[in-house]
Every structure is written in structure tokens, then in C-alpha cells.
Motif scaffolding. Sequence first.
Motif, PDB file in Angstrom:
ATOM      1  N   TRP A   2       0.855  -1.180   0.000  1.00  0.00           N
ATOM      2  CA  TRP A   2       0.000   0.000   0.000  1.00  0.00           C
ATOM      3  C   TRP A   2       0.886   1.223   0.000  1.00  0.00           C
ATOM      4  O   TRP A   2       1.762   1.365   0.837  1.00  0.00           O
ATOM      5  CB  TRP A   2      -0.895   0.000   1.237  1.00  0.00           C
ATOM      6  CG  TRP A   2      -1.742   1.212   1.361  1.00  0.00           C
ATOM      7  CD1 TRP A   2      -1.457   2.340   2.071  1.00  0.00           C
ATOM      8  CD2 TRP A   2      -2.994   1.448   0.743  1.00  0.00           C
ATOM      9  NE1 TRP A   2      -2.465   3.252   1.936  1.00  0.00           N
ATOM     10  CE2 TRP A   2      -3.431   2.727   1.116  1.00  0.00           C
ATOM     11  CE3 TRP A   2      -3.798   0.690  -0.105  1.00  0.00           C
ATOM     12  CZ2 TRP A   2      -4.628   3.271   0.688  1.00  0.00           C
ATOM     13  CZ3 TRP A   2      -4.997   1.233  -0.535  1.00  0.00           C
ATOM     14  CH2 TRP A   2      -5.394   2.515  -0.132  1.00  0.00           C
ATOM     15  N   HIS A  12      -3.977   4.372   7.919  1.00  0.00           N
ATOM     16  CA  HIS A  12      -5.148   3.516   7.751  1.00  0.00           C
ATOM     17  C   HIS A  12      -4.930   2.526   6.610  1.00  0.00           C
ATOM     18  O   HIS A  12      -5.672   2.519   5.630  1.00  0.00           O
ATOM     19  CB  HIS A  12      -6.390   4.370   7.484  1.00  0.00           C
ATOM     20  CG  HIS A  12      -6.642   5.383   8.559  1.00  0.00           C
ATOM     21  ND1 HIS A  12      -7.087   5.028   9.809  1.00  0.00           N
ATOM     22  CD2 HIS A  12      -6.479   6.721   8.574  1.00  0.00           C
ATOM     23  CE1 HIS A  12      -7.203   6.119  10.545  1.00  0.00           C
ATOM     24  NE2 HIS A  12      -6.835   7.156   9.820  1.00  0.00           N
ATOM     25  N   ALA A  14      -5.120  -0.897   4.769  1.00  0.00           N
ATOM     26  CA  ALA A  14      -6.058  -2.019   4.776  1.00  0.00           C
ATOM     27  C   ALA A  14      -5.374  -3.287   5.282  1.00  0.00           C
ATOM     28  O   ALA A  14      -4.176  -3.484   5.086  1.00  0.00           O
ATOM     29  CB  ALA A  14      -6.587  -2.240   3.365  1.00  0.00           C
ATOM     30  N   GLU A  15      -6.156  -4.121   5.943  1.00  0.00           N
ATOM     31  CA  GLU A  15      -5.618  -5.359   6.506  1.00  0.00           C
ATOM     32  C   GLU A  15      -5.002  -6.226   5.408  1.00  0.00           C
ATOM     33  O   GLU A  15      -5.560  -6.370   4.324  1.00  0.00           O
ATOM     34  CB  GLU A  15      -6.747  -6.132   7.190  1.00  0.00           C
ATOM     35  CG  GLU A  15      -6.256  -7.343   7.943  1.00  0.00           C
ATOM     36  CD  GLU A  15      -7.371  -8.056   8.666  1.00  0.00           C
ATOM     37  OE1 GLU A  15      -7.254  -9.264   8.841  1.00  0.00           O
ATOM     38  OE2 GLU A  15      -8.366  -7.396   9.048  1.00  0.00           O
ATOM     39  N   GLY A  16      -3.841  -6.759   5.705  1.00  0.00           N
ATOM     40  CA  GLY A  16      -3.149  -7.616   4.744  1.00  0.00           C
ATOM     41  C   GLY A  16      -2.172  -6.872   3.850  1.00  0.00           C
ATOM     42  O   GLY A  16      -1.473  -7.493   3.058  1.00  0.00           O
ATOM     43  N   TYR A  17      -2.123  -5.562   3.965  1.00  0.00           N
ATOM     44  CA  TYR A  17      -1.216  -4.763   3.152  1.00  0.00           C
ATOM     45  C   TYR A  17      -0.104  -4.184   4.016  1.00  0.00           C
ATOM     46  O   TYR A  17      -0.278  -3.977   5.212  1.00  0.00           O
ATOM     47  CB  TYR A  17      -1.950  -3.607   2.456  1.00  0.00           C
ATOM     48  CG  TYR A  17      -2.854  -4.065   1.345  1.00  0.00           C
ATOM     49  CD1 TYR A  17      -2.386  -4.176   0.054  1.00  0.00           C
ATOM     50  CD2 TYR A  17      -4.177  -4.401   1.604  1.00  0.00           C
ATOM     51  CE1 TYR A  17      -3.215  -4.610  -0.965  1.00  0.00           C
ATOM     52  CE2 TYR A  17      -5.010  -4.834   0.586  1.00  0.00           C
ATOM     53  CZ  TYR A  17      -4.520  -4.933  -0.698  1.00  0.00           C
ATOM     54  OH  TYR A  17      -5.334  -5.366  -1.704  1.00  0.00           O
ATOM     55  N   THR A  18       1.022  -3.894   3.405  1.00  0.00           N
ATOM     56  CA  THR A  18       2.148  -3.259   4.075  1.00  0.00           C
ATOM     57  C   THR A  18       2.332  -1.878   3.482  1.00  0.00           C
ATOM     58  O   THR A  18       2.362  -1.729   2.252  1.00  0.00           O
ATOM     59  CB  THR A  18       3.432  -4.081   3.848  1.00  0.00           C
ATOM     60  OG1 THR A  18       3.207  -5.410   4.297  1.00  0.00           O
ATOM     61  CG2 THR A  18       4.597  -3.477   4.579  1.00  0.00           C
TER      62      THR A  18
END
Length: 160
Positions: A2, A12, A14-18
Motif C-alpha cells: 500500500w 489507515h 487495509a488489513e493484509g497490506y504493508t
Amino acid sequence: EWMSAGSAGRKHVAEGYTAVDAIKVLGAYIGPDAACRALLLKQKAKVANFFRRLPLLDPDIASALLQVSGIPRVSYIARTHRPAVSAEYLSSFDACVQAAWCALAGIESPSESTLALASLSTSAGGMGFIRWTERCRHAYAASLESSLLPPHGPISNVKE
């Protein structure tokens, strides 16, 4: 991965992103110069492995592989990254190329004239071992100019 230009977007993720400072898109790094430079320099180990393995091959095969696969590896980087970003990586790449062909040719310390001859195109009697640190400004400028051309010819042919 991300990537966000603003600090709010980085908070902020998103879940699963770095969250990253720069990201690779179509083979070119996009982001701040320092982050792109750092990502290019991380590739040095991968490139060094390629060049380190070349002398394990028959010299004729290794030389051909160097010309058709080794040198073109960096062409895209030189055309898509500003010279200020790519210069250190290109310098390292040039050193790897020189070390590889010197090992293949059995040359311990090449003279400047040998280096100049080796960097000539094969059609001009050289080996085509381009020194990208010398050509990166031209490659980037030509790529930039090409991307700015209208679909029907050079900008100079466009009438206002």
C-alpha cells in the motif's frame, strides 16, 4: 503493498497490506527519490549473482549471454528512472559487467582504450558493453521526450 502520498493514508492501511514509500509498477519504481534509489540498490545482489555465475559457462556462451541478457537488463531502469535515482545502481551494474567480461577474456586490468572499444556497439566492432553511467542521462531524456510525443509525430510538427 500500500502506497499513500499522505500521512493519513499511511495510518489507515487495509488489513493484509504493508505500507511502503515506493512501489514497483510495470518494472519502474514510483515514489520519492530516496525510496526508489534504496529499492534499486536492493537489486544489486540479484544482479551480482547473474554476473558471478557467468564465468562458470563456456566463454563464448557467457559472452553471448552477457550481450543479449546482461546488458539489456539495465536499459529499462536507465530509461524509466531519473539519473539522480539510478546513478549508484548503474555504477554498480557497470562494475559487474566489466568484471564479468574481464574474467571471460582473461584481462586483469583493462586500459581505457580497451574499455572504450568494448563499449562500442557490435556493428562498430565493439562488444556492446555499454557504460550506463555515461549514457543514463541520454537514455532517460530520450525516453521522456518519446513519452511526450503526440501520436502523429514529433511536437515540432504540431501547429498551434
